[in-house]
Design a protein around this motif. Structure first.
Motif, PDB file in Angstrom:
ATOM      1  N   SER A  24     117.389  51.757 -33.716  1.00 43.12           N
ATOM      2  CA  SER A  24     117.547  50.645 -34.658  1.00 43.12           C
ATOM      3  C   SER A  24     117.679  49.316 -33.921  1.00 43.12           C
ATOM      4  N   LEU A  27     114.344  48.370 -32.570  1.00 45.45           N
ATOM      5  CA  LEU A  27     113.490  47.878 -33.652  1.00 45.45           C
ATOM      6  C   LEU A  27     113.853  46.437 -34.026  1.00 45.45           C
ATOM      7  N   SER A  31     111.234  43.415 -33.730  1.00 46.42           N
ATOM      8  CA  SER A  31     110.822  42.703 -34.936  1.00 46.42           C
ATOM      9  C   SER A  31     111.201  41.228 -34.901  1.00 46.42           C
ATOM     10  N   TYR A 358     111.876  51.545 -26.718  1.00 47.61           N
ATOM     11  CA  TYR A 358     111.767  52.069 -28.083  1.00 47.61           C
ATOM     12  C   TYR A 358     111.077  53.432 -28.103  1.00 47.61           C
ATOM     13  N   GLN A 362     112.832  56.836 -29.282  1.00 51.74           N
ATOM     14  CA  GLN A 362     112.262  57.546 -30.418  1.00 51.74           C
ATOM     15  C   GLN A 362     112.021  59.016 -30.085  1.00 51.74           C
TER      16      GLN A 362
END
Length: 387
Positions: A24, A27, A31, A358, A362
């Motif tokens: 998270s 991300l 973003s 990331y 993941q």
């Protein structure tokens, strides 16, 4: 094997939660493009970044202010260009009128042109504005005050320190034509406190005396004349104006205030004071200048020369301001560039590096989900022992 507490599942669940938080966070960075998205990510870095961002914004606005200041100076200098040209024409008329080959009609026509030029100088001085603010009416010139309405501060140079000055003795003598007598007036001058050593009256105008001294000290005092009249109301002469008429001594308060303050930095006190001198017939010393006679034309040559020198000095000062502002803009641009780079190193995320993180997190998250599923299956194996 135990069925009440599945510690393996708990370990897998904790690992999954931790990995999910990291995914998270990654991300959020990807973003937003920011490495520090909240104060908890890097408390000290976040505080430094916020301060730097405020500084960068302030520098950007200061650059706009400096550019606007350049525009103001260009506007004022453009108007003074026309004043300069008109003074040159006045000088031509004065030189032409000083010769004896002209008739009275010729000089009258020249004098009418001179009057029109003087009116245009007044109009330009009144109407030249920037953003609704007059530029040449003295609104942005340094101010000074006296204890008298008869003698007032007309002008002082940048080298004059802001403080109080006292003139102990001064008598302003006049010629028959209303101009100030330089020799008698300067001999009557006695400087008091505040003035530097060696000051004296070195120049007089139609209604002014100019006091100069070492290190470019210059102060001009405007004196209201005291004419005498005959029974028909015609001026017959001028009574000398003395300090006794003013109040025994003349106290001059040089404030040092009045110039246009340009904020050219992001911090308090980072200002440039732009002084735009007043332009008027009185300040230029040509209020009563005429070329209607040969004698008046001869005097007009010197009076117009003084006006040209005044405007030249004003334009020179404005040019120096403009050069300084251009260097200021260049310096601010470099500061903005360097500070933005520093801010970027603190706040911006490395997208390639963060994408690698990331992807790794993941994969770990997916593995944790798989292991949690396997751990939850283990207690069911106990049923095989109960068969």
């Amino acid at each position: 094997m135990k069925i009440s507490y599945n510690s393996a599942a708990m370990h897998a669940n904790n690992a999954l939660n931790a990995s999910d938080k990291r995914v998270s966070q990654s991300l959020k960075r990807l973003s937003s493009g920011l490495k520090v998205t909240a104060a908890k990510d890097n408390p000290s870095g976040y505080a430094i970044g916020r301060r730097m961002n405020a500084q960068i914004t302030g520098v950007s606005v200061a650059t706009e202010n400096a550019n606007r200041g350049t525009s103001i100076i260009e506007t004022a200098d453009g108007a003074l260009t026309e004043v300069h040209d008109m003074l040159q024409r006045m000088n031509e008329l004065a030189v032409k009128g000083a010769t004896g080959t002209l008739t009275t009609t010729d000089r009258e026509m020249m004098n009418q042109e001179l009057k029109q030029l003087k009116e245009e100088v007044t109009r330009i001085a009144t109407d030249t504005e920037f953003n609704g603010q007059p530029l040449l009416d003295g609104s942005f010139d340094l101010r000074g005050y006296t204890n008298s309405q008869i003698a007032t501060v007309d002008y002082y140079s940048d080298e004059v320190l802001a403080k109080q000055y006292t003139i102990d003795a001064l008598t302003v003598f006049y010629n028959a034509d209303g101009t100030i007598d330089l020799d008698q007036t300067k001999n009557s001058f006695t400087p008091g406190t505040g003035f530097p050593q060696g000051v004296s009256i070195t120049e007089v105008g139609q209604d002014k005396v100019t006091i100069t001294g070492n290190q470019d000290f210059e102060m001009t005092i405007a004196v209201k004349p005291d004419p005498t009249y005959d029974a028909q109301g015609n001026i017959t002469g001028y009574t000398p104006v003395t300090c006794a008429a003013i109040g025994n001594e003349l106290e001059i308060n040089v404030t040092g205030f009045g110039s246009m303050d340009m904020q050219i930095g992001a911090n308090e006190g980072q200002q440039l004071n732009i002084r735009i001198p007043k332009i008027s017939l009185d300040r230029l010393g040509i209020e009563r200048t005429e070329v209607d006679t040969q004698d008046n034309s001869s005097k007009a040559i010197d009076e117009i020369k003084g006006a040209i020198l005044y405007v030249s000095d004003a334009r020179s000062r404005l040019g120096a301001y403009q050069n300084r502002l251009e260097h200021t803009v260049s310096s601010l641009d470099i500061t903005n560039e360097n500070m933005t780079s520093s801010y970027s190193r603190i706040m911006d995320v490395d997208m390639a590096e963060e994408m690698t993180t990331y992807t790794t997190e993941q994969v770990i998250s997916q593995a944790a989900v798989s292991m949690l599923a396997q751990a939850n299956e283990r207690p069911s194996q106990v049923l095989q022992l109960l068969q």
